[in-house]
Design an enzyme around this catalytic site. Structure first.
Site, PDB file in Angstrom:
ATOM      1  N   ASP A  10      90.650  28.169  62.082  1.00 40.50           N
ATOM      2  CA  ASP A  10      90.147  29.312  62.907  1.00 40.50           C
ATOM      3  C   ASP A  10      91.336  30.040  63.757  1.00 40.50           C
ATOM      4  O   ASP A  10      92.350  29.309  63.746  1.00 40.50           O
ATOM      5  CB  ASP A  10      89.223  29.036  63.897  1.00 40.50           C
ATOM      6  CG  ASP A  10      88.701  30.231  64.404  1.00 40.50           C
ATOM      7  OD1 ASP A  10      88.386  31.288  63.692  1.00 40.50           O
ATOM      8  OD2 ASP A  10      88.158  30.177  65.781  1.00 40.50           O
ATOM      9  N   SER A  11      91.104  31.347  64.018  1.00 42.25           N
ATOM     10  CA  SER A  11      92.415  31.832  64.514  1.00 42.25           C
ATOM     11  C   SER A  11      92.367  31.398  66.246  1.00 42.25           C
ATOM     12  O   SER A  11      93.445  31.567  66.696  1.00 42.25           O
ATOM     13  CB  SER A  11      91.735  33.464  65.042  1.00 42.25           C
ATOM     14  OG  SER A  11      90.739  33.763  65.380  1.00 42.25           O
ATOM     15  N   TYR A  42      92.082  37.876  65.536  1.00 40.41           N
ATOM     16  CA  TYR A  42      92.303  38.456  64.128  1.00 40.41           C
ATOM     17  C   TYR A  42      91.520  39.479  64.047  1.00 40.41           C
ATOM     18  O   TYR A  42      91.744  40.605  63.115  1.00 40.41           O
ATOM     19  CB  TYR A  42      92.135  37.334  63.215  1.00 40.41           C
ATOM     20  CG  TYR A  42      92.980  36.230  62.864  1.00 40.41           C
ATOM     21  CD1 TYR A  42      94.015  36.032  63.763  1.00 40.41           C
ATOM     22  CD2 TYR A  42      92.857  35.431  61.711  1.00 40.41           C
ATOM     23  CE1 TYR A  42      95.094  35.062  63.236  1.00 40.41           C
ATOM     24  CE2 TYR A  42      93.671  34.540  61.474  1.00 40.41           C
ATOM     25  CZ  TYR A  42      94.735  34.401  62.224  1.00 40.41           C
ATOM     26  OH  TYR A  42      95.574  33.247  61.986  1.00 40.41           O
ATOM     27  N   GLY A  43      90.334  39.716  64.667  1.00 39.73           N
ATOM     28  CA  GLY A  43      89.438  40.717  64.468  1.00 39.73           C
ATOM     29  C   GLY A  43      89.832  42.249  64.546  1.00 39.73           C
ATOM     30  O   GLY A  43      89.121  43.046  63.837  1.00 39.73           O
ATOM     31  N   CYS A  73      86.158  31.031  60.279  1.00 40.36           N
ATOM     32  CA  CYS A  73      86.529  32.241  61.078  1.00 40.36           C
ATOM     33  C   CYS A  73      85.716  33.156  60.092  1.00 40.36           C
ATOM     34  O   CYS A  73      86.173  33.198  59.158  1.00 40.36           O
ATOM     35  CB  CYS A  73      87.826  32.394  60.926  1.00 40.36           C
ATOM     36  SG  CYS A  73      88.373  33.892  61.652  1.00 40.36           S
ATOM     37  N   THR A  75      86.163  36.250  60.566  1.00 42.72           N
ATOM     38  CA  THR A  75      86.824  37.257  60.299  1.00 42.72           C
ATOM     39  C   THR A  75      87.617  36.941  58.733  1.00 42.72           C
ATOM     40  O   THR A  75      87.730  38.000  57.855  1.00 42.72           O
ATOM     41  CB  THR A  75      87.918  37.650  61.122  1.00 42.72           C
ATOM     42  OG1 THR A  75      87.300  38.006  62.443  1.00 42.72           O
ATOM     43  CG2 THR A  75      88.978  38.970  60.760  1.00 42.72           C
ATOM     44  N   GLU A 152      87.694  33.094  75.090  1.00 40.94           N
ATOM     45  CA  GLU A 152      88.836  32.584  74.973  1.00 40.94           C
ATOM     46  C   GLU A 152      89.415  32.308  76.409  1.00 40.94           C
ATOM     47  O   GLU A 152      90.249  31.479  76.667  1.00 40.94           O
ATOM     48  CB  GLU A 152      89.827  32.984  74.147  1.00 40.94           C
ATOM     49  CG  GLU A 152      89.677  33.058  72.485  1.00 40.94           C
ATOM     50  CD  GLU A 152      90.148  31.682  72.055  1.00 40.94           C
ATOM     51  OE1 GLU A 152      91.050  31.134  72.546  1.00 40.94           O
ATOM     52  OE2 GLU A 152      89.816  31.439  70.936  1.00 40.94           O
ATOM     53  N   CYS A 186      80.432  35.178  64.181  1.00 36.21           N
ATOM     54  CA  CYS A 186      81.868  34.672  64.679  1.00 36.21           C
ATOM     55  C   CYS A 186      81.845  33.228  65.267  1.00 36.21           C
ATOM     56  O   CYS A 186      80.852  33.118  66.004  1.00 36.21           O
ATOM     57  CB  CYS A 186      82.528  35.675  65.576  1.00 36.21           C
ATOM     58  SG  CYS A 186      84.153  34.845  66.350  1.00 36.21           S
ATOM     59  N   THR A 187      82.542  32.555  65.029  1.00 39.53           N
ATOM     60  CA  THR A 187      82.333  31.133  65.324  1.00 39.53           C
ATOM     61  C   THR A 187      82.510  30.831  66.856  1.00 39.53           C
ATOM     62  O   THR A 187      82.391  29.596  67.573  1.00 39.53           O
ATOM     63  CB  THR A 187      83.103  29.860  64.948  1.00 39.53           C
ATOM     64  OG1 THR A 187      84.540  30.289  64.659  1.00 39.53           O
ATOM     65  CG2 THR A 187      82.475  29.620  63.357  1.00 39.53           C
ATOM     66  N   HIS A 188      83.070  31.737  67.474  1.00 42.78           N
ATOM     67  CA  HIS A 188      83.238  32.015  69.055  1.00 42.78           C
ATOM     68  C   HIS A 188      81.797  32.111  69.742  1.00 42.78           C
ATOM     69  O   HIS A 188      81.564  31.655  70.834  1.00 42.78           O
ATOM     70  CB  HIS A 188      84.146  33.197  69.380  1.00 42.78           C
ATOM     71  CG  HIS A 188      85.613  32.599  69.225  1.00 42.78           C
ATOM     72  ND1 HIS A 188      86.133  32.612  68.066  1.00 42.78           N
ATOM     73  CD2 HIS A 188      86.595  32.478  70.234  1.00 42.78           C
ATOM     74  CE1 HIS A 188      87.669  32.638  68.128  1.00 42.78           C
ATOM     75  NE2 HIS A 188      87.632  32.270  69.342  1.00 42.78           N
TER      76      HIS A 188
END
Length: 271
Positions: A10-11, A42-43, A73, A75, A152, A186-188
């Site tokens: 992932d980013s 990245y998005g 990810c 994205t 984040e 998004c996995t966040h």
């Protein structure tokens, strides 16, 4: 039987939501996680840059001897589409297909929403696949560029006022759409699950991309007799391209356990 580790990319931290699920459903598997924390998000980047960065990271995982690369990810999965994994010597899978299938199974009225990064929404990947599988589906996507930096930086609690205000603004895009299912693309975003659930009055089916991607990886490995079957709990190694301490601290929130074996890599050495 295949005792090689699963690679997860992932980013940033978001892919740890997929690792958490992998640890639950495939506890005997070893995992190598790569978070490109030095170049996120990245998005908001161009498709060309996203492809360049992602290929560097996936090739690193390939060199770690993994048996499967789970691109956790949204994205990257969306930008590559059906070309995901081209150029890699090991199988690669993303989050779009398993997440869309879960959403289609959940919806009762055929009206689905998506929240994701700007690049994911612009790619149209989720909507295209969903409408291929469910002709007549009503689909509404909303780009949420502030969610990844909020998560984040630790702003994701259900009672966090900053996150609440941002989420309320983004979710207003679905007013009057009568959706019954919302893809957290998004996995966040699963870290914002409780907040989003509260703001939508607990009425929507919230589809967790990290969880669905992990379930997809399990299905892939089972069908090919590639599970480890080590007879003991697997280990996780972590690689990041920015500070280790911040990743380890916030990573505990994503993974639900202490992060050990975290190594920082020089971005230039990936090129």
């Amino acid at each position: 039987m295949d005792k090689r580790p699963i690679g997860v990319f992932d980013s940033g931290l978001g892919g740890l939501t997929a690792v958490r699920e992998l640890r639950r459903i495939l506890p005997e598997e070893n995992i190598v996680y790569f978070g490109d924390t030095g170049r996120l998000p990245y998005g908001s980047r161009s498709p060309e840059v996203i492809r360049e960065y992602a290929l560097e990271c996936m090739r690193f995982l390939e060199n770690q001897g993994v048996k499967l690369i789970l691109v956790a990810c949204g994205t990257v999965s969306s930008v590559f589409g059906s070309e995901l994994g081209s150029g890699c010597a090991v199988p690669c899978m993303g989050v779009v297909e398993p997440t869309v299938k879960a959403a289609l199974s959940a919806t009762k009225n055929g009206k689905i929403g998506l929240i994701a990064t700007a690049a994911t929404v612009a790619s149209g990947s989720y909507e295209k696949l969903a409408k291929e599988l469910f002709p007549g589906l009503e689909f509404t996507g909303k780009a949420c560029p502030l969610f990844v930096p909020l998560v984040e930086n630790g702003y994701f609690a259900a009672d966090n006022e900053v996150a609440r205000l941002v989420a309320k603004d983004y979710l207003s895009a679905f007013d009057g759409k009568n959706i019954d299912t919302l893809i957290l693309g998004c996995t966040h975003y699963p870290l914002l699950y409780n907040l989003i659930d509260r703001l939508t009055d607990y009425k929507l089916n919230l589809i967790d991309a990290g969880k669905e991607a992990a379930l997809g990886a399990k299905d892939f490995l089972e069908k090919r007799d590639m599970l480890s079957e080590r007879g003991e709990k697997g280990e996780v190694r972590f690689f990041v391209t920015d500070k280790v301490d911040g990743f380890s601290r916030l990573g505990r929130e994503f993974l639900g356990e202490e992060l050990e074996n975290v190594t920082r890599l020089d971005i230039e050495k990936l090129k």
